[in-house]
Motif scaffolding. Sequence first.
Motif, mmCIF file in Angstrom:
data_model
loop_
_atom_site.group_PDB
_atom_site.id
_atom_site.type_symbol
_atom_site.label_atom_id
_atom_site.label_comp_id
_atom_site.label_asym_id
_atom_site.label_seq_id
_atom_site.Cartn_x
_atom_site.Cartn_y
_atom_site.Cartn_z
ATOM 1 N N GLN A 11 -3.604 38.647 -4.325
ATOM 2 C CA GLN A 11 -3.789 37.206 -4.474
ATOM 3 C C GLN A 11 -2.467 36.457 -4.294
ATOM 4 O O GLN A 11 -2.435 35.393 -3.676
ATOM 5 C CB GLN A 11 -4.401 36.889 -5.833
ATOM 6 N N ILE A 12 -1.391 37.012 -4.820
ATOM 7 C CA ILE A 12 -0.078 36.373 -4.669
ATOM 8 C C ILE A 12 0.296 36.317 -3.197
ATOM 9 O O ILE A 12 0.710 35.275 -2.682
ATOM 10 C CB ILE A 12 0.993 37.111 -5.497
ATOM 11 N N PHE A 13 0.153 37.443 -2.492
ATOM 12 C CA PHE A 13 0.490 37.473 -1.068
ATOM 13 C C PHE A 13 -0.388 36.498 -0.288
ATOM 14 O O PHE A 13 0.105 35.753 0.560
ATOM 15 C CB PHE A 13 0.359 38.880 -0.493
ATOM 16 N N ASN A 14 -1.692 36.470 -0.552
ATOM 17 C CA ASN A 14 -2.598 35.566 0.162
ATOM 18 C C ASN A 14 -2.213 34.103 -0.053
ATOM 19 O O ASN A 14 -2.384 33.273 0.833
ATOM 20 C CB ASN A 14 -4.045 35.818 -0.235
ATOM 21 N N GLY A 15 -1.684 33.777 -1.238
ATOM 22 C CA GLY A 15 -1.257 32.413 -1.520
ATOM 23 C C GLY A 15 -0.041 31.989 -0.704
ATOM 24 O O GLY A 15 0.125 30.823 -0.386
ATOM 25 N N PHE A 16 0.824 32.950 -0.370
ATOM 26 C CA PHE A 16 2.038 32.654 0.396
ATOM 27 C C PHE A 16 1.904 32.928 1.886
ATOM 28 O O PHE A 16 2.715 32.457 2.675
ATOM 29 C CB PHE A 16 3.214 33.489 -0.141
ATOM 30 N N LYS A 19 3.371 31.102 5.173
ATOM 31 C CA LYS A 19 4.474 30.226 4.777
ATOM 32 C C LYS A 19 5.774 31.014 4.657
ATOM 33 O O LYS A 19 6.767 30.493 4.177
ATOM 34 C CB LYS A 19 4.160 29.559 3.440
ATOM 35 N N LEU A 20 5.751 32.268 5.099
ATOM 36 C CA LEU A 20 6.877 33.172 4.919
ATOM 37 C C LEU A 20 7.597 33.428 6.232
ATOM 38 O O LEU A 20 7.089 33.129 7.301
ATOM 39 C CB LEU A 20 6.371 34.500 4.337
ATOM 40 N N LYS A 21 8.780 34.026 6.134
ATOM 41 C CA LYS A 21 9.526 34.427 7.320
ATOM 42 C C LYS A 21 9.015 35.780 7.796
ATOM 43 O O LYS A 21 8.781 36.673 6.990
ATOM 44 C CB LYS A 21 11.008 34.603 6.983
ATOM 45 N N ALA A 22 8.877 35.912 9.095
ATOM 46 C CA ALA A 22 8.575 37.229 9.652
ATOM 47 C C ALA A 22 9.835 38.077 9.494
ATOM 48 O O ALA A 22 10.955 37.582 9.630
ATOM 49 C CB ALA A 22 8.204 37.107 11.124
ATOM 50 N N ILE A 49 6.753 45.787 10.565
ATOM 51 C CA ILE A 49 6.696 44.326 10.542
ATOM 52 C C ILE A 49 6.197 43.912 9.152
ATOM 53 O O ILE A 49 5.261 44.503 8.610
ATOM 54 C CB ILE A 49 5.741 43.797 11.633
ATOM 55 N N CYS A 50 6.833 42.899 8.575
ATOM 56 C CA CYS A 50 6.449 42.447 7.234
ATOM 57 C C CYS A 50 6.760 40.958 7.100
ATOM 58 O O CYS A 50 7.217 40.327 8.045
ATOM 59 C CB CYS A 50 7.169 43.273 6.170
ATOM 60 N N GLU A 51 6.504 40.410 5.930
ATOM 61 C CA GLU A 51 6.755 38.994 5.663
ATOM 62 C C GLU A 51 7.486 38.849 4.338
ATOM 63 O O GLU A 51 7.244 39.598 3.394
ATOM 64 C CB GLU A 51 5.449 38.208 5.587
ATOM 65 N N GLY A 52 8.379 37.873 4.281
ATOM 66 C CA GLY A 52 9.124 37.639 3.054
ATOM 67 C C GLY A 52 9.997 36.405 3.172
ATOM 68 O O GLY A 52 9.725 35.505 3.966
ATOM 69 N N PHE A 53 11.087 36.404 2.411
ATOM 70 C CA PHE A 53 12.023 35.286 2.429
ATOM 71 C C PHE A 53 13.354 35.753 1.858
ATOM 72 O O PHE A 53 13.437 36.819 1.248
ATOM 73 C CB PHE A 53 11.482 34.089 1.634
ATOM 74 N N THR A 70 28.802 37.602 -1.423
ATOM 75 C CA THR A 70 28.379 37.511 -0.028
ATOM 76 C C THR A 70 26.983 38.099 0.202
ATOM 77 O O THR A 70 26.407 37.923 1.269
ATOM 78 C CB THR A 70 29.375 38.243 0.887
ATOM 79 N N ASP A 71 26.426 38.805 -0.776
ATOM 80 C CA ASP A 71 25.079 39.380 -0.646
ATOM 81 C C ASP A 71 24.021 38.296 -0.745
ATOM 82 O O ASP A 71 24.218 37.272 -1.391
ATOM 83 C CB ASP A 71 24.811 40.412 -1.744
ATOM 84 N N ILE A 72 22.887 38.563 -0.105
ATOM 85 C CA ILE A 72 21.727 37.689 -0.231
ATOM 86 C C ILE A 72 20.660 38.435 -1.034
ATOM 87 O O ILE A 72 20.710 39.658 -1.167
ATOM 88 C CB ILE A 72 21.147 37.273 1.147
ATOM 89 N N GLN A 73 19.708 37.689 -1.564
ATOM 90 C CA GLN A 73 18.544 38.312 -2.187
ATOM 91 C C GLN A 73 17.460 38.369 -1.120
ATOM 92 O O GLN A 73 17.060 37.343 -0.578
ATOM 93 C CB GLN A 73 18.041 37.521 -3.393
ATOM 94 N N TRP A 74 17.029 39.569 -0.790
ATOM 95 C CA TRP A 74 15.950 39.747 0.182
ATOM 96 C C TRP A 74 14.650 39.912 -0.599
ATOM 97 O O TRP A 74 14.650 40.405 -1.721
ATOM 98 C CB TRP A 74 16.208 40.959 1.087
ATOM 99 N N ASN A 75 13.564 39.484 -0.014
ATOM 100 C CA ASN A 75 12.248 39.560 -0.656
ATOM 101 C C ASN A 75 11.204 39.887 0.411
ATOM 102 O O ASN A 75 11.161 39.223 1.445
ATOM 103 C CB ASN A 75 11.880 38.216 -1.296
ATOM 104 N N VAL A 76 10.383 40.891 0.144
ATOM 105 C CA VAL A 76 9.305 41.277 1.053
ATOM 106 C C VAL A 76 8.047 41.466 0.223
ATOM 107 O O VAL A 76 8.069 42.181 -0.800
ATOM 108 C CB VAL A 76 9.626 42.580 1.818
#
Length: 125
Positions: A11-16, A19-22, A49-53, A70-76
């Motif tokens: 449900q969380i994934f379907n809500g986003f 609207k996410l980055k490939a 292939i996945c989706e996140g931000f 200098t690190d970023i937080q990745w999210n998938v």
Amino acid sequence: MAGILDQVAKQIFNGFKGKLKAATLRRSTSGATLDVLGDPSSVTVTTYICEGFTDNFSAFYAAQSGIPLTDIQWNVFASSLPAGIKPQKDDQILYGTQWYQIRIVETDPATALWSGAAFEIEEPV
């Protein structure tokens, strides 16, 4: 039978979704044999292939956690990956045109979102 946490993750994934980055998750796996120098004689590269931000860590959180600024937080989103694929330390991930190497991997209790710290790298060969 799927548990309630599996339903929550979907449900969380379907809500986003949409609207996410490939993104592309890249994993290199070394062969079982070594050459005369002790290096793997073969390397297999698999991409997913996945989706996140992406996001930035606050200076306070980064300092408290030992994460370089200098690190970023990745999210998938887990539901955007093939079943059974879990990001791992040293996997590489592409967002847009920038590649990152995963330093830290975390997830939530529902395994809805994989996230952590990653640092910029040159495009892998």
